[in-house]
Design a protein around this motif. Sequence first.
Motif, short mmCIF file in Angstrom:
data_model
loop_
_atom_site.label_atom_id
_atom_site.label_comp_id
_atom_site.label_asym_id
_atom_site.label_seq_id
_atom_site.Cartn_x
_atom_site.Cartn_y
_atom_site.Cartn_z
N GLY A 1 57.88 -36.37 47.96
CA GLY A 1 58.62 -36.59 49.38
C GLY A 1 59.09 -35.39 50.19
N ILE A 2 60.10 -34.66 49.47
CA ILE A 2 60.56 -33.66 50.00
C ILE A 2 59.77 -32.38 50.05
N LEU A 3 58.67 -32.29 49.18
CA LEU A 3 57.64 -31.41 49.44
C LEU A 3 56.73 -31.56 50.32
N GLN A 4 56.66 -32.85 50.79
CA GLN A 4 55.71 -33.27 51.87
C GLN A 4 56.47 -32.82 53.28
N GLU A 5 57.65 -33.01 53.23
CA GLU A 5 58.44 -32.58 54.53
C GLU A 5 58.40 -31.30 54.64
N LEU A 6 58.20 -30.42 53.85
CA LEU A 6 58.26 -28.97 53.88
C LEU A 6 57.00 -28.60 54.44
N SER A 7 55.85 -29.33 54.71
CA SER A 7 54.77 -29.09 55.22
C SER A 7 54.03 -28.06 54.78
N LEU A 8 53.93 -28.17 53.20
CA LEU A 8 52.96 -27.13 52.50
C LEU A 8 51.69 -27.24 52.70
N ASP A 9 50.97 -26.36 52.51
CA ASP A 9 49.53 -26.32 52.85
C ASP A 9 48.87 -26.56 51.42
N VAL A 10 49.12 -27.95 51.17
CA VAL A 10 48.74 -28.26 49.75
C VAL A 10 48.28 -29.57 49.72
N LYS A 11 47.09 -29.76 48.96
CA LYS A 11 46.54 -31.22 48.66
C LYS A 11 47.53 -32.05 48.12
N GLU A 12 47.34 -33.35 48.41
CA GLU A 12 48.20 -34.64 47.80
C GLU A 12 48.27 -34.49 46.33
N LYS A 13 47.26 -34.23 45.57
CA LYS A 13 47.21 -34.17 44.27
C LYS A 13 48.15 -32.97 43.68
N ASP A 14 47.77 -31.95 44.46
CA ASP A 14 48.59 -30.74 43.86
C ASP A 14 50.24 -30.54 44.24
N LEU A 15 50.58 -31.51 45.31
CA LEU A 15 51.66 -31.83 45.41
C LEU A 15 52.41 -32.94 44.50
N SER A 16 51.58 -33.80 43.97
CA SER A 16 52.18 -34.43 42.78
C SER A 16 52.20 -33.58 41.62
N ASP A 17 51.38 -32.77 41.17
CA ASP A 17 51.41 -31.72 40.22
C ASP A 17 52.59 -30.97 39.98
N LEU A 18 52.76 -30.38 41.36
CA LEU A 18 54.16 -29.43 41.62
C LEU A 18 55.49 -30.36 41.55
N SER A 19 55.49 -31.65 41.76
CA SER A 19 56.59 -32.29 41.97
C SER A 19 56.79 -32.70 40.21
N ASN A 20 55.64 -32.99 39.47
CA ASN A 20 55.77 -33.23 37.95
C ASN A 20 56.25 -32.11 37.43
N SER A 21 55.85 -30.90 37.75
CA SER A 21 56.24 -29.56 37.06
C SER A 21 57.47 -29.39 36.95
N VAL A 22 58.24 -29.54 38.35
CA VAL A 22 59.63 -29.28 38.70
C VAL A 22 60.56 -30.51 37.84
N CYS A 23 60.21 -31.60 38.07
CA CYS A 23 60.64 -32.77 37.02
C CYS A 23 60.71 -32.43 35.62
N HIS A 24 59.45 -32.04 35.08
CA HIS A 24 59.37 -31.91 33.70
C HIS A 24 60.19 -30.76 33.15
N PHE A 25 60.15 -29.69 34.01
CA PHE A 25 61.02 -28.49 33.48
C PHE A 25 62.44 -28.76 33.40
N LYS A 26 63.03 -29.56 34.36
CA LYS A 26 64.58 -30.12 34.39
C LYS A 26 64.82 -31.06 33.27
N SER A 27 63.85 -31.86 32.99
CA SER A 27 64.04 -32.99 31.89
C SER A 27 64.19 -31.82 30.53
N GLU A 28 63.42 -30.82 30.45
CA GLU A 28 63.11 -30.19 29.25
C GLU A 28 64.62 -29.35 28.99
N LEU A 29 65.21 -29.17 30.01
CA LEU A 29 66.59 -28.39 29.91
C LEU A 29 67.37 -29.27 29.23
#
Length: 953
Positions: free
Chosen positions: A467-495
């Motif tokens: 949702g935050i990434l959508q607010e940033l108005s990135l020029d990215v497809k919906e699926k790619d936004l989902s992938d990006l958010s998953n990457s950030v969350c996965h990285f933090k959980s691995e920490l």
Amino acid sequence: MLLNSEHATVRYQQLTSKFPFVTEQWPTQRLEELNKVVNFSAFIFNRLLCDEALLLKLPEMLQSEQRCLNYRTDLHAQLAACQDENQVMKVLRDFRNHEIITIAWRDIVASWPIEQSLEHVSVLAEAMIFESYAWHYADCCKLWGTPKGSDGSDQPMLVIGMGKLGGGELNFSSDIDLIFTYPENGETEGARRPIANAQFFTRLGQRLIKSLDQNTLDGFCYRVDMRLRPFGESGPLVMSFAALEDYYQEQGRDWERYAMVKARVMGREMYPQYQELRQMLRPFVFRRYIDFSAIQSLRRMKAMIRSEVRRRGLTNNIKLGPGGIREIEFIAQVFQLIRGGREPSLRGRGLLETLHAIQQQQLLEPSDVDGMMSAYRFLRRLENLLQAMEDKQTQTLPDDEDNQRKLALVMGFEQYCDLQAELSRHMGNVHSVFEELIGDEEEHGQSIDPVYMELWSLAKDPEQVQGILQELSLDVKEKDLSDLSNSVCHFKSELTKKTLGPRGREVIRHLMPKLLYTVFSHPEGEFGLERVLTVLAKIVTRTTYLELLDEHPAALEQLIRLCTASPMITELLGRYPILLDELLDPQQLYKPVELSSYKSELRDYLARIPEEDMEQQMEALRQFKQTCILRIAAADIAGVLPVMQVSDHLTYLAEAIVEQVINQAWRQMAAKYGEPNHLEGREGRGFAVLGYGKVGGWELGYNSDLDIVFVHDCPLSAYTDGEKSIDGRQFYLRLAQRITHLFSTRTASGILYEIDTRLRPSGASGLMVSPIDSYEEYQLTEAWTWEHQALVRARPIYGDALLVDAFAKVRNKVLCIARDAQQLRSEVVKMREKMRDHLGGKEKDRFMLKQDPGGITDIEFLTQYWVLNYAHQHTRLTKWSDNVRILDSLVEVNLLSAPQAKILAEAYTSMRNEIHRRNLLNLDANVAQDKFVEQRELVSDLWSEWMLDTQPR
């Protein structure tokens, strides 16, 4: 002016009245100095008033500016006559007072530079510490026996001077910080009842402290501070080397690292034993990698000092105040601790020598370093004079006008306000450098949009992050936004599964919002995020690298730029995080070494490491290669280097490394066996390395191995001239084996290059290194056509002039053999088809750039065929070993038209450029079938015309 002071006259008259011989025997200059000195220093006046013996010999003592050379011998002779501890303490105190007064005298009359004063104070302290230790050691051995090691040798106690004592820059009235240690545990021998070494050295240490620290009727020598030892005041007074090493490796804190930078053993006799300990502790003090944790730690230390200054109400403090001596020390330590592990010149103990190294390494602006050196000299002279007034440890300027006036005049100023103005100028210069380099902990930080802090704090919920990434108005497809958010969350959980420690988690908390902001500010940030997080995952437990990125926004920006552009660079940085240091200076990052400078740059790089330290030499070679490849790749990505120059840089880099590997191997072999005696009276080593294929044709890629052949010109009769003499040819065989070992050994920084020596005569079954005459005979009588094709692309990449010339003649002779055109063509075509069957593309609708019809190998085989078929008519065809210049030569002899050569050259370079680009993207060397169609057809047409046409050409 001081001579006219009423106070001065009273002190001077009181002294000369009591000791009339002074005015009768002393020269006029000394009398004037005496008036000035006793007016300034109550300490000196009071000592002279009660010490006739000192007054008698003082003029003679002041004659020598190098008294420190005799401190040890003079004190040793005096202590040798002592029968007990009380006599020792009296001798030490008298000696200290006499010598310190001569030092203070010279400071007050400004008859020497401050460096000489600091040296004398430090050497005096060392002499007193060590000679006192030596007397007590001998006395303790009489009482409890001599401490022994496991090999039966006598065990000494090493007295390590810390701080300014260790750095050879001790204050006039400073404490001395000491650490006691001894090599190994054991027991004493020679007494009725043996005791443990630890017990012996504890008693010895206590006696030594007492003889220096205890206040007697004669005063004291030094306040001895032992709190820098492991565990501080609660720790044992003395520890063995092994216990010391365990403590620093397992429990050593940041401030202990800083203290250990200046550590120095007292007494030159102890240097051999100390070197063992120093080597043990070096990894703790100087990290092998670039260590940016130092900056934050020094900030914290500075904040603690500032709090202490406030708490104690210290004002006008030239040591602890802004721009004071401590800030200069911090600035020097930043570079020592960040870069000292890789730059030996920064490991010096003295502050001025460290500043000089910083200037030589161009780590600060020359004007800033000059300003700090001037400030340091000014502040240290001022500090010494402040302490010489009363022999008290102080760095605070006086409040009373009389002492202010005295201080100003001795410092060379008419008025105290003039002294204050000059002091403010110096301290202001220092503080501006300090602020720029280190700053304050509370001021450290970077303004980041709160949305990125929120993004990281919510990185446990992919939906909220998306949702935050959508607010940033990135020029990215919906699926790619989902992938990006998953990457950030996965990285933090691995920490949560990593052992970060409090410091690491704090840096991550600072860094991640900055990183996310920088990633999403990049036009193609969605491609870079996953790669950057991959690098971070590799380095996240090594806090110093996180701090580097946190401290330097430019480095973070370059990391994201390079990772976004190239998975190959992502992999390189993740595997060798030491390369992150290269991101600090974008101007250098995108500017590879000059082609002509690779060899000299590498020589300079290795010159900082002792030749005998083979492990560090091998590491340095690999680090140099990786650094250079990173710069070449960065320049490639930025479009600064065209493909031909990329290959040139990679090739010149390889040649420089080959030269240094041979130098290392030669030194090792020569140390063991001596050198072959046929080299006597000639330059060079009688040895050469022939580069084949890509290295021979100046066409190396990022992932290329090195095809090389070793040759020598050693006669059968030669032997080496060392104590362990061997046959000369055996020497060269072992040299070649050593070279391949140095290339292929895997260290922490990987291997240097994959080495392929199968192109040597008789291939894998042949000798590792060939005599040049045997090499010639093989090429003329036994070599296959494909080996002559390989010779077209061969050249010496290392060797002395005789062998290089000999190889050039062999190559020219072999390539100029008149061959049967039809048979040659048949053999070349047969080899080409064999390669295509084994190595050609197997994927449908893909074109293998190298091996498929119309690709790079077709062009290479064509040029090789032309050289082998026509060189006997046109010898200029043998001049070059790279394809592009061979094509130019073919035009010159009218075998090809200029348009044909241009077509082949453009096809060749464009396909190689595509391979370079795909290397950076970690992709295979194949492209879609609709790529390079026109060029492939033109190459295939020429192949058919020259190689498949049955008409002789």
